[in-house]
Design an enzyme around this catalytic site. Structure first.
Site, PDB file in Angstrom:
ATOM      1  N   SER A 120       0.820  -1.212   0.000  1.00  0.00           N
ATOM      2  CA  SER A 120       0.000   0.000   0.000  1.00  0.00           C
ATOM      3  C   SER A 120       0.851   1.258   0.000  1.00  0.00           C
ATOM      4  O   SER A 120       0.315   2.345  -0.226  1.00  0.00           O
ATOM      5  CB  SER A 120      -0.861   0.031   1.265  1.00  0.00           C
ATOM      6  OG  SER A 120      -1.721  -1.062   1.321  1.00  0.00           O
ATOM      7  N   HIS A 141      -0.775  -2.646  -7.154  1.00  0.00           N
ATOM      8  CA  HIS A 141      -1.569  -2.327  -5.961  1.00  0.00           C
ATOM      9  C   HIS A 141      -3.061  -2.408  -6.261  1.00  0.00           C
ATOM     10  O   HIS A 141      -3.634  -1.519  -6.893  1.00  0.00           O
ATOM     11  CB  HIS A 141      -1.170  -0.912  -5.474  1.00  0.00           C
ATOM     12  CG  HIS A 141      -1.862  -0.487  -4.233  1.00  0.00           C
ATOM     13  ND1 HIS A 141      -2.144   0.834  -3.933  1.00  0.00           N
ATOM     14  CD2 HIS A 141      -2.336  -1.204  -3.176  1.00  0.00           C
ATOM     15  CE1 HIS A 141      -2.753   0.899  -2.773  1.00  0.00           C
ATOM     16  NE2 HIS A 141      -2.886  -0.310  -2.290  1.00  0.00           N
ATOM     17  N   GLU A 153      -3.239   0.163  -9.198  1.00  0.00           N
ATOM     18  CA  GLU A 153      -2.235   1.222  -9.288  1.00  0.00           C
ATOM     19  C   GLU A 153      -0.898   0.515  -9.536  1.00  0.00           C
ATOM     20  O   GLU A 153      -0.537  -0.391  -8.782  1.00  0.00           O
ATOM     21  CB  GLU A 153      -2.243   1.929  -7.922  1.00  0.00           C
ATOM     22  CG  GLU A 153      -1.479   3.180  -7.792  1.00  0.00           C
ATOM     23  CD  GLU A 153      -1.705   3.812  -6.399  1.00  0.00           C
ATOM     24  OE1 GLU A 153      -1.921   3.083  -5.391  1.00  0.00           O
ATOM     25  OE2 GLU A 153      -1.647   5.039  -6.314  1.00  0.00           O
ATOM     26  N   ASN A 191      -3.133   6.065  -1.514  1.00  0.00           N
ATOM     27  CA  ASN A 191      -2.974   6.168  -0.060  1.00  0.00           C
ATOM     28  C   ASN A 191      -2.321   7.470   0.386  1.00  0.00           C
ATOM     29  O   ASN A 191      -2.452   7.852   1.550  1.00  0.00           O
ATOM     30  CB  ASN A 191      -2.231   4.947   0.479  1.00  0.00           C
ATOM     31  CG  ASN A 191      -3.151   3.746   0.517  1.00  0.00           C
ATOM     32  OD1 ASN A 191      -4.330   3.872   0.842  1.00  0.00           O
ATOM     33  ND2 ASN A 191      -2.637   2.583   0.151  1.00  0.00           N
TER      34      ASN A 191
END
Ligand code: CAA
Ligand code: NAD
Length: 296
Positions: A120, A141, A153, A191
């Protein structure tokens, strides 16, 4: 571009199980490894139940569903991933633990295999430095829950090759996902933006701005988020949220990313969210493992 037939997945938690399901449902051979046998057993039933749900909804024929179930092989032996063309790591969000695994994988994986991480937030360049194949290491991701969320991602490390990028992107697209590409900075795109919002929601609760219910309703009904930030944190896992905040705080060196003490306290107390039945909220577990548990 390398041809992918077999996908290895390491970590059979909520992300790894979802990724294994995506791979099997899309016709890939899957080798799923976890160090915890109970996680493998739970993931095995999650994948079968999810494939059966596709069949019942008419999204997959009975024959294709049976074939898909046979594509998944769960294994307690990491070496069984030696036939994989791509290995997607989805273990605990810890740089040290991931680096140790990448170093082991480098020794057992096919020379041509791509080593992808579902991290993450952690630097792909640093994970790649634990291997002798940094050009074949990449961030892939997925969002939680992987079967539902449309995004992957992709993060290139400093040495990631164009071929590794295009093979990984094509694989994500075979899973039906839309790909976005991020530079290798802490928390990447999603994130970097999402986690400070969740952390701020903890600060709002910690400093008595409002109740957990009103904070969540504010963001759900006021900004059309599908879940409020505190229920989303429980859904992600408070341990995962805290690890990401620590990576942002250390990596970006700014006090505005300091994890909220209330988030830290929940993790210290083992209140990790839905997966433990308690986080900001309490949950009742449903027998049916394809669905998240209900909130109390
Ligand atoms: N696995 C598989 N399918 C699931 C699922 C799961 N865990 N959870 C829900 N679904 C499916 C359901 O089966 C249902 O499918 P059908 O429409 O075909 O029947 C569909 O998703 C909708 O489910 P529900 O009706 O039960 O619930 P919902 O409409 O409230 O949706 C949700 C549930 C998709 C989780 C929704 O609440 C949501 O989108 N929440 C926000 C999720 C989010 O923001 N994820 C990103 C987190 S950040 C991240 O992942 C990055 C990181 O590094 C931390
Ligand atoms: P989880 O706690 O649900 O599962 C992690 C699994 O990894 C566990 O089953 C554990 O037994 C296993 N494991 C730990 N160390 C291992 C090792 N050395 N070898 C083999 N197995 C090992 O965690 P999760 O939520 O699935 O997160 C996994 C990864 O995915 C993390 O890097 C996390 O940051 C990332 N991620 C999480 C989310 C989320 O919403 N939870 C979303 C996107 C990405």
């Amino acid at each position: 571009m390398a041809e992918i037939k077999t996908v290895g997945v390491i970590g059979a938690g909520q992300m790894g199980a979802g990724i294994a399901f995506l791979a099997a449902a899309n016709g890939f051979q899957v080798r799923l490894h976890d160090s915890a046998p109970e996680a493998l057993a739970t993931a095995q039933s999650y994948v079968s139940n999810s494939i059966n749900a596709l069949v019942s909804k008419g999204n997959l024929s009975q024959a294709a569903g049976s074939d898909a179930c046979l594509l998944l092989q769960c294994t307690a032996n990491l070496k069984d991933l030696c036939t994989a063309d791509v290995i997607i790591e989805a273990i605990v969000e810890s740089e040290d633990v991931k680096k140790k695994l990448f170093s082991q994988l480098d020794k057992i994986a096919k020379v041509s295999a791509i080593l992808a991480s579902n991290t993450s937030s952690i630097s792909i360049t640093r994970l790649a430095s634990a291997t002798n194949r940094p050009q074949q290491v990449i961030g892939m991701h997925f969002m939680n829950p992987p079967p539902v969320m449309k995004l992957v991602e992709i993060i290139r490390g400093a040495e990631t090759s164009d071929d590794t990028f295009s093979t990984t992107k094509a694989l994500a697209e075979r899973f039906g996902k839309t790909v976005i590409s991020s530079q290798d900075y802490p928390g990447f795109i999603v994130n970097r933006i999402l986690m400070p919002m969740i952390n701020e929601a903890f600060y709002a609760l910690y400093t008595g701005v409002a109740t957990r219910e009103d904070i969540d309703a504010g963001m759900r009904l006021g900004t059309r988020h599908p879940m409020g930030p505190l229920e989303l944190a429980d859904f992600i896992g408070l341990d995962v949220c805290l690890s990401i905040m620590r990576v942002l705080h250390t990596g970006l060196g700014d006090s505005r990313y300091a994890p909220c003490p209330l988030l830290v306290q929940h993790v210290d107390a083992g209140r990790l969210g839905r997966k433990r039945g308690i986080g900001v909220y309490k949950y009742i577990k449903e027998a049916e493992k394809t669905r998240p548990s209900a909130k109390l």
